[in-house]
Scaffold this active site. Structure first.
Site, mmCIF file in Angstrom:
data_model
loop_
_atom_site.group_PDB
_atom_site.id
_atom_site.type_symbol
_atom_site.label_atom_id
_atom_site.label_comp_id
_atom_site.label_asym_id
_atom_site.label_seq_id
_atom_site.Cartn_x
_atom_site.Cartn_y
_atom_site.Cartn_z
ATOM 1 N N THR A 168 43.026 37.243 36.539
ATOM 2 C CA THR A 168 42.542 36.028 36.185
ATOM 3 C C THR A 168 41.677 35.395 37.218
ATOM 4 O O THR A 168 40.671 34.560 36.881
ATOM 5 C CB THR A 168 43.598 34.942 35.759
ATOM 6 O OG1 THR A 168 44.369 34.588 36.974
ATOM 7 C CG2 THR A 168 44.466 35.601 34.654
ATOM 8 N N ASP A 169 42.092 35.534 38.670
ATOM 9 C CA ASP A 169 41.106 35.166 39.730
ATOM 10 C C ASP A 169 39.859 35.920 39.491
ATOM 11 O O ASP A 169 38.674 35.018 39.758
ATOM 12 C CB ASP A 169 41.826 35.297 40.912
ATOM 13 C CG ASP A 169 42.807 34.357 41.424
ATOM 14 O OD1 ASP A 169 42.589 33.235 41.068
ATOM 15 O OD2 ASP A 169 43.840 34.652 42.060
ATOM 16 N N VAL A 170 39.978 37.188 39.515
ATOM 17 C CA VAL A 170 38.708 37.983 39.357
ATOM 18 C C VAL A 170 37.792 37.663 38.087
ATOM 19 O O VAL A 170 36.615 37.450 38.271
ATOM 20 C CB VAL A 170 39.004 39.589 39.151
ATOM 21 C CG1 VAL A 170 37.775 40.289 38.984
ATOM 22 C CG2 VAL A 170 40.031 39.813 40.680
#
Length: 395
Positions: A168-170
């Site tokens: 989800t960060d990516v």
């Protein structure tokens, strides 16, 4: 050589993964990125290890190339004054402080656009600037759980699982790049900047794609299918004589060809398997039949056969196999960079292949405050002024 974003200056006040990943991409594309940390360094990933190389964590090294590093104490008036000088000369500011932090420091979008109406101001938080969760901290693992991603990852035996990277960060980092470049393009027409509100939670939900659509259309909760696909069969892992492989048969035509290649042409006419919707309904019966056949040959033997005839399949590679793959070398997906303390390091290359303005790897991931004096001199500050800021703990 000019990059696609040469001439764009980005102030990167972010840390950890989503923000630094997005600004690294902007830097790869030619933007000048200035990474701003608190004195002594405030990007937690500098200490996330092992592994380390000459004191530099592998985690930090993966998302911080093509940046200059400046240290600045934004809790002081002098530190904020320096940042505001930079804002006047910059195109983009990106941060991932908790909701309200920048506003508390009088560094919110409404404050800074008075100094630079063309500023594109990107905020990355766990849950965005609106809603009942806006004050909560955002961590990828929590977001994977709350967004539903974990509820569709894993099997009945394993239970819910997270993805193996902080996905989800990516994804949020990628959305930030899309939003920033769109805002830069729009600014060419309007002459005005704008504020971007990016949330990990939103990005994770957007990544549910067909699974979300399945639920919204049918109202049925998806099951944990492990390595199976909810809408396509056969599209999963299968055991072979010496391991496992992935088979991805995407349509009825491919299924008929598969049946012919494994000498089971009658399966293509079987009413349980003739069409994809029938195969989805009878997925486990078909999987058992195919598994018995695939165990007769090695993964490499099946892959050679299927690749020759256009049946999508592939091995399940570990990291060593990935980075020894000739396709990885051909696509330049590993690049060497010379680091000031760690020597030569290898980092994952960029997937962006632009013909006229190719990605360049100009700077290694910077040391804490490595370019502080250089950046401040460009602002017109002399050695005496810089030393005074150091003595006050501003830098």
């Amino acid at each position: 050589m000019r990059g696609a974003l040469s001439g764009v200056r980005v102030l990167d006040l972010s840390r950890v993964l989503a923000g630094p990943f997005s600004t690294m991409i902007l830097g790869d594309l030619g933007a000048e990125v200035i990474k701003v940390e608190a004195p002594g360094g405030s990007d937690d990933t500098r200490a996330w290890g092992p592994p380390f190389k000459a004191g530099e964590s592998a985690y930090y090294l993966c998302t911080n190339r093509n940046k200059k590093a400046l240290t600045l104490n934004l809790k002081t008036e002098e530190g904020k004054a320096v940042l505001k000088q930079l804002v006047r000369q910059s195109d983009v500011l990106i941060h991932n402080f908790k909701h309200g932090t920048m506003e508390k420091w009088q560094l919110g979008y409404e404050d800074l656009k008075k100094l630079n109406p063309r500023l594109i101001y990107c905020s990355i938080t766990g849950f965005g600037r609106a809603g009942p969760y806006k004050a909560l901290a955002g961590y990828d693992y929590i977001i994977q759980a709350m967004s539903g991603l974990m509820s569709i990852t894993g099997s009945e035996e394993s239970g819910p699982l997270k993805v193996g990277v902080a996905i989800t960060d990516v994804m949020t980092g990628l959305y930030a790049v899309i939003g920033i470049t769109a805002a830069l393009y729009e600014r060419e027409q309007s002459g005005e900047g704008q504020s971007l509100d990016l949330a990990l939670f939103d990005a994770a939900i957007s990544a549910l794609v067909n699974v979300a659509s399945n639920y919204l259309i049918s109202g049925q909760l998806p099951k944990l299918l492990g390595n199976h696909h909810p809408n396509i069969v056969p599209y999963q892992t299968f055991p072979t004589k010496d391991g496992e492989m992935v088979l991805a048969v995407g349509n009825d035509r491919q299924f008929k060809k598969l049946c012919r290649l494994i000498d089971k042409e009658e399966w293509a006419d079987d009413q349980r398997f003739a069409t994809n919707d029938q195969r989805v309904e009878h997925r486990y019966e078909l999987a058992d039949l195919l598994s018995a056949v695939f165990k007769l040959k090695t993964s490499a033997e099946w892959q050679d056969l299927f690749n020759q005839h256009g049946i999508p399949c592939g091995p399940i590679n570990n990291m060593a196999e990935v980075f020894n793959d000739p396709q990885v070398a051909a696509r330049q997906m590993v690049v060497p960079i010379e680091h000031p303390t760690a020597g030569e390091i290898r980092v994952v290359g960029s997937p962006l292949k632009l013909s006229r303005t190719p990605v360049q790897f100009r700077y290694p991931p910077p040391l804490v405050g490595e370019h502080t004096e250089e950046v401040l001199r460009e602002l017109g500050m002399d050695a005496k002024g810089i030393e005074a800021l150091k003595e006050k703990g501003i830098l």
